[in-house]
Design a protein around this motif. Structure first.
Motif, mmCIF file in Angstrom:
data_model
loop_
_atom_site.group_PDB
_atom_site.id
_atom_site.type_symbol
_atom_site.label_atom_id
_atom_site.label_comp_id
_atom_site.label_asym_id
_atom_site.label_seq_id
_atom_site.Cartn_x
_atom_site.Cartn_y
_atom_site.Cartn_z
ATOM 1 N N LEU A 111 -27.783 44.138 -118.144
ATOM 2 C CA LEU A 111 -26.940 44.310 -119.336
ATOM 3 C C LEU A 111 -26.161 43.032 -119.651
ATOM 4 C CD1 LEU A 111 -25.704 47.932 -118.525
ATOM 5 C CD2 LEU A 111 -27.269 47.271 -120.380
ATOM 6 N N CYS A 112 -25.542 42.432 -118.631
ATOM 7 C CA CYS A 112 -24.754 41.211 -118.883
ATOM 8 C C CYS A 112 -25.650 40.037 -119.256
ATOM 9 C CB CYS A 112 -23.890 40.859 -117.668
ATOM 10 S SG CYS A 112 -22.571 42.059 -117.386
ATOM 11 N N THR A 113 -26.898 40.066 -118.801
ATOM 12 C CA THR A 113 -27.831 38.991 -119.155
ATOM 13 C C THR A 113 -28.246 39.120 -120.621
ATOM 14 O OG1 THR A 113 -28.608 38.883 -116.882
ATOM 15 C CG2 THR A 113 -30.044 37.903 -118.548
ATOM 16 N N ILE A 114 -28.647 40.326 -121.011
ATOM 17 C CA ILE A 114 -29.063 40.529 -122.406
ATOM 18 C C ILE A 114 -27.893 40.297 -123.355
ATOM 19 C CG2 ILE A 114 -29.717 42.359 -124.051
ATOM 20 C CD1 ILE A 114 -32.054 41.098 -122.461
ATOM 21 N N MET B 32 -18.895 40.506 -116.553
ATOM 22 C CA MET B 32 -18.877 41.949 -116.274
ATOM 23 C C MET B 32 -17.670 42.644 -116.903
ATOM 24 S SD MET B 32 -20.482 42.116 -112.445
ATOM 25 C CE MET B 32 -19.489 40.869 -111.652
ATOM 26 N N ALA B 33 -16.522 41.984 -116.890
ATOM 27 C CA ALA B 33 -15.322 42.601 -117.462
ATOM 28 C C ALA B 33 -15.478 42.795 -118.967
ATOM 29 C CB ALA B 33 -14.103 41.738 -117.152
ATOM 30 N N HIS C 132 -16.946 37.159 -113.504
ATOM 31 C CA HIS C 132 -18.222 36.563 -113.087
ATOM 32 C C HIS C 132 -19.402 37.080 -113.901
ATOM 33 C CE1 HIS C 132 -17.002 34.348 -109.460
ATOM 34 N NE2 HIS C 132 -16.006 35.217 -109.490
ATOM 35 N N TYR C 133 -20.368 36.174 -114.072
ATOM 36 C CA TYR C 133 -21.650 36.554 -114.651
ATOM 37 C C TYR C 133 -22.563 36.924 -113.480
ATOM 38 C CZ TYR C 133 -20.290 34.549 -119.148
ATOM 39 O OH TYR C 133 -19.669 34.286 -120.337
ATOM 40 N N PRO C 134 -23.267 38.038 -113.550
ATOM 41 C CA PRO C 134 -24.146 38.423 -112.428
ATOM 42 C C PRO C 134 -25.251 37.393 -112.180
ATOM 43 C CG PRO C 134 -23.903 40.214 -113.997
ATOM 44 C CD PRO C 134 -23.309 39.008 -114.641
#
Ligand code: NAD
Length: 311
Positions: free
Chosen positions: A197-200, A205-206, A257-259
């Motif tokens: 989800l965070c990539t797309i 994350m927040a 952070h970004y995963p």
């Protein structure tokens, strides 16, 4: 213990460094030429929190393994899609007593390893340790982590506890569990939501967690994981898993952070492990007759993004 780290990238370097510092005889195995050259010339650099350390640890390619180099334990730390090849490549470093420990993110790695290694020697689990590469020969990480692990083969609990003790003596905070598949599924739920989800969406994350839709989307994906897990007699409590995932939104801890999937694809233009996370749920869903539309769609979307970014 004589330990080989098969895949001495970000996390493999961290494990290799800590196990080496604890007095184990560690050998790193990798095929990244610049990384090997940097470690041979300057040692492995490891930045932990704000401090940088250097350790002289031998590093070889799989092709350089000689028959007198067999080890007690191999810890694999490739990306999921590289695991099959790595297991084949490192066979010469294993004898009948060599154990193999797999802590990769994702689901179903034991099926790949079991094609080549006797189940009695296979140990699986997951880890909350993190690390990223600064450049060739240099890994960095911050904070602490933990490891859950269990034997795959019957009657190997004592051996699993011995491996956990060795890792803990090196400060890696490992524990034996008799329910490792539940912990693997729980971690996969975190990766199966936050990563894709965070990539797309190209957000941390927040930022995702602050949206009105986050709770419903995460809950729907976790329900798909739980429905598949139930077919493997693995109990995954949806509310607990969602609450666990939603802790990632806290900006005081890791929310900013970004995963890792975002780092892999968007920052470093590398293939993702989506086929071993949401994609694994889609495949298992098909096998068990469980509908997994959100995992199917997220897997497809990440592949589309890979096509766009990596073309
Ligand atoms: P990475 O890409 O940094 O390291 C993988 C290394 O394996 C690379 O250096 C690569 O050159 C090497 N490699 C791959 N195939 C090889 C082969 N056949 N022969 C020789 N070398 C080979 O990956 P990473 O970030 O360390 O992640 C490893 C695994 O751990 C992944 O499954 C990841 O999801 C999981 N994990 C990572 C973190 C993290 O913070 N980095 C946290 C938890 C779990």
């Amino acid at each position: 213990m004589k330990i080989a780290i098969a895949g001495a990238g970000a996390l493999g370097s961290r494990f290799g460094y800590m196990l080496h510092q604890a007095g184990n005889e560690v050998i790193l195995i990798d095929n990244w030429v610049d990384h090997i050259q940097a470690i041979r010339e300057h040692g492995l650099k490891m930045t932990i929190d704000a401090e940088t350390f250097t350790a002289e640890i031998p590093i070889i390619t799989p092709q350089e393994i000689t028959s007198d180099q067999t080890v007690d334990l191999v810890i694999v730390f490739t990306k999921a899609m590289q695991l099959d090849q790595m297991i084949q490549d490192i066979k010469p470093i294993m004898n009948d007593d060599t154990d193999i420990l797999c802590l990769l993110n994702g689901i179903g790695h034991e099926d790949i390893i079991a094609k080549y290694i006797d189940a009695k020697n296979i140990f699986i689990g997951n880890t909350m340790w993190t690390a990223s590469l600064v450049g060739p020969g240099h890994s960095k990480s911050f904070g602490s982590g933990s490891i859950n692990l269990q034997n795959l083969g019957e009657g190997q609990e004592i051996e699993a506890k011995k491996i956990a003790a060795c890792l803990s003596e090196a400060g890696l905070n490992a524990r034996f569990t008799d329910n490792v598949h539940a912990t693997i599924y729980l971690k996969a739920c975190v990766n199966g939501t936050m990563n894709g989800l965070c990539t797309i969406l190209d957000v941390d994350m927040a930022t995702f967690g602050e949206t009105n839709q986050a709770h419903e989307i995460v809950t729907t994906i976790v329900k798909e994981f739980a429905a598949v897990a139930a077919h493997e007699n693995i109990e995954l409590n949806v509310d607990d898993a969602v609450a666990f995932i939603e802790k990632c939104y806290d900006r005081q801890t890791i929310g900013d952070h970004y995963p890792s999937m975002h780092q892999d694809l968007i920052r470093n233009h590398r293939m993702t492990e989506i086929d071993y996370i949401n994609g694994a749920i889609s495949r298992k869903g098909q096998k068990y007759g469980v509908a997994t539309p959100y995992c199917d769609f997220l897997t497809q979307l990440i592949h589309v993004k890979e096509n766009i970014v990596l073309k």
